[in-house]
Design an enzyme around this catalytic site. Sequence first.
Site, mmCIF file in Angstrom:
data_model
loop_
_atom_site.group_PDB
_atom_site.id
_atom_site.type_symbol
_atom_site.label_atom_id
_atom_site.label_comp_id
_atom_site.label_asym_id
_atom_site.label_seq_id
_atom_site.Cartn_x
_atom_site.Cartn_y
_atom_site.Cartn_z
ATOM 1 N N ARG A 100 1.028 -1.445 -0.267
ATOM 2 C CA ARG A 100 -0.093 -0.217 0.275
ATOM 3 C C ARG A 100 1.273 1.470 -0.356
ATOM 4 O O ARG A 100 0.075 2.201 -0.686
ATOM 5 C CB ARG A 100 -0.791 -0.549 1.547
ATOM 6 C CG ARG A 100 -2.140 -0.841 0.797
ATOM 7 C CD ARG A 100 -2.707 -0.552 2.233
ATOM 8 N NE ARG A 100 -2.234 -2.207 2.830
ATOM 9 C CZ ARG A 100 -2.825 -2.554 4.399
ATOM 10 N NH1 ARG A 100 -3.907 -1.725 3.987
ATOM 11 N NH2 ARG A 100 -3.262 -3.252 4.627
ATOM 12 N N HIS A 134 -1.825 -4.482 -5.463
ATOM 13 C CA HIS A 134 -2.572 -2.912 -4.853
ATOM 14 C C HIS A 134 -2.546 -1.791 -5.571
ATOM 15 O O HIS A 134 -3.466 -1.371 -5.927
ATOM 16 C CB HIS A 134 -1.774 -2.540 -3.380
ATOM 17 C CG HIS A 134 -2.926 -1.381 -3.151
ATOM 18 N ND1 HIS A 134 -3.803 -1.858 -2.566
ATOM 19 C CD2 HIS A 134 -2.663 0.284 -2.890
ATOM 20 C CE1 HIS A 134 -4.557 -0.197 -2.198
ATOM 21 N NE2 HIS A 134 -3.825 1.083 -2.376
ATOM 22 N N LYS A 199 -14.224 9.929 -3.337
ATOM 23 C CA LYS A 199 -13.900 9.782 -1.722
ATOM 24 C C LYS A 199 -13.060 9.752 -1.618
ATOM 25 O O LYS A 199 -11.860 10.112 -2.524
ATOM 26 C CB LYS A 199 -13.754 8.304 -0.615
ATOM 27 C CG LYS A 199 -13.200 7.122 -1.419
ATOM 28 C CD LYS A 199 -13.558 6.300 -0.586
ATOM 29 C CE LYS A 199 -11.702 4.962 -1.146
ATOM 30 N NZ LYS A 199 -12.162 3.324 -0.395
ATOM 31 N N ASP A 225 -13.229 -4.800 -4.093
ATOM 32 C CA ASP A 225 -11.755 -4.227 -3.954
ATOM 33 C C ASP A 225 -10.911 -4.802 -3.742
ATOM 34 O O ASP A 225 -11.120 -6.598 -3.447
ATOM 35 C CB ASP A 225 -12.093 -3.439 -2.687
ATOM 36 C CG ASP A 225 -11.098 -2.020 -2.149
ATOM 37 O OD1 ASP A 225 -9.927 -2.080 -2.852
ATOM 38 O OD2 ASP A 225 -10.968 -1.130 -1.175
ATOM 39 N N THR A 233 -13.718 1.342 5.650
ATOM 40 C CA THR A 233 -14.348 1.756 3.946
ATOM 41 C C THR A 233 -15.566 1.057 3.123
ATOM 42 O O THR A 233 -15.937 1.888 2.842
ATOM 43 C CB THR A 233 -12.940 1.860 3.094
ATOM 44 O OG1 THR A 233 -11.569 2.966 4.055
ATOM 45 C CG2 THR A 233 -13.143 2.479 1.797
#
Length: 318
Positions: A100, A134, A199, A225, A233
């Site tokens: 990430r 990711h 977002k 996701d 989230t």
Amino acid sequence: MNLENGEIQIFTGNSNKSLVTKICECLGVEEGHCVVNKFSDGEIQLDINETVRGKDVYIIQSTSNPVNDNLMEVLILLDALKRASAGRINVVMPYYGYARQDRKTKAREPITSKLVADLLEVAGAQRIVTMDLHAGQIQGYFNVPVDHLTAIPYLSEYFKDIVEKDPDNFVVVSPDLGGVTRARKFANRLNLPIAIIEKRRPKPNVSEVMNIIGDIDGKNCILIDDIIDTAGTICQAALALRKNGAKKVYGCASHGVLSGEAFTRLENSIMEKFVISNTIAVPEEKLGKVLEVVNVAPIFASAIRRINGNKSVSEMFD
């Protein structure tokens, strides 16, 4: 089995033994005899109790919680196999931890996904097999071949029967702008339209929904996701969809990190089902009325078989 690069040999640490067992069953091979323990001070100690000389070796290990222990097990296994004259050493990392932090978004920030890539290469990895990174560009952090697999066929197959009951009233939703490509691939397999949640993240593991792009009023939504961590989230996204007119909300993700209050949040959420793959081990007692797991061992077994036989891995997705 065509063994172009020597006999296939599978080793693992303590990360996800259930997945490794399933992969070995698909391949028809036995797991290599390796014992991974710790010294009294916490240092990792391992013994490989069979010859690996000239073999086509695959270390299968997700760098999930405890992340640092599982990563060090991979690095130490690599060192041991390299010193034992393994013919070729491949790292199969179903879940690639530290991914990430893949770029600098502010001053004095590390790029941990590049650091892990360097560590694996220096330790002796000659090929990497992973699933749903990711960020796809992480493949470029390596100077060795990377085979990037995806759980999308397995996740979409789970929803196939559900969607077929009312195909005109389903929409696939990306929970952020960065996941649009993933959502499109998932939607294409089910012939569905997509919507996007815009977002912002004021801080890690916290998000605020700004807008919803697309028609979700009166529709059943499937959120998709790559990683589900604290589940805050995704549960917030599900609530935002419901408030904006969605009927039922489902969710799925490739990797169930599921830290903190994730299990409680999912079970108490408005989602009908949330589906993850078994790239990360989930205790049976944690599975409930909402959380379900799909098995992705066959795709890893197929990739290993193709790599060993010098065949195309990408053909699996054609």
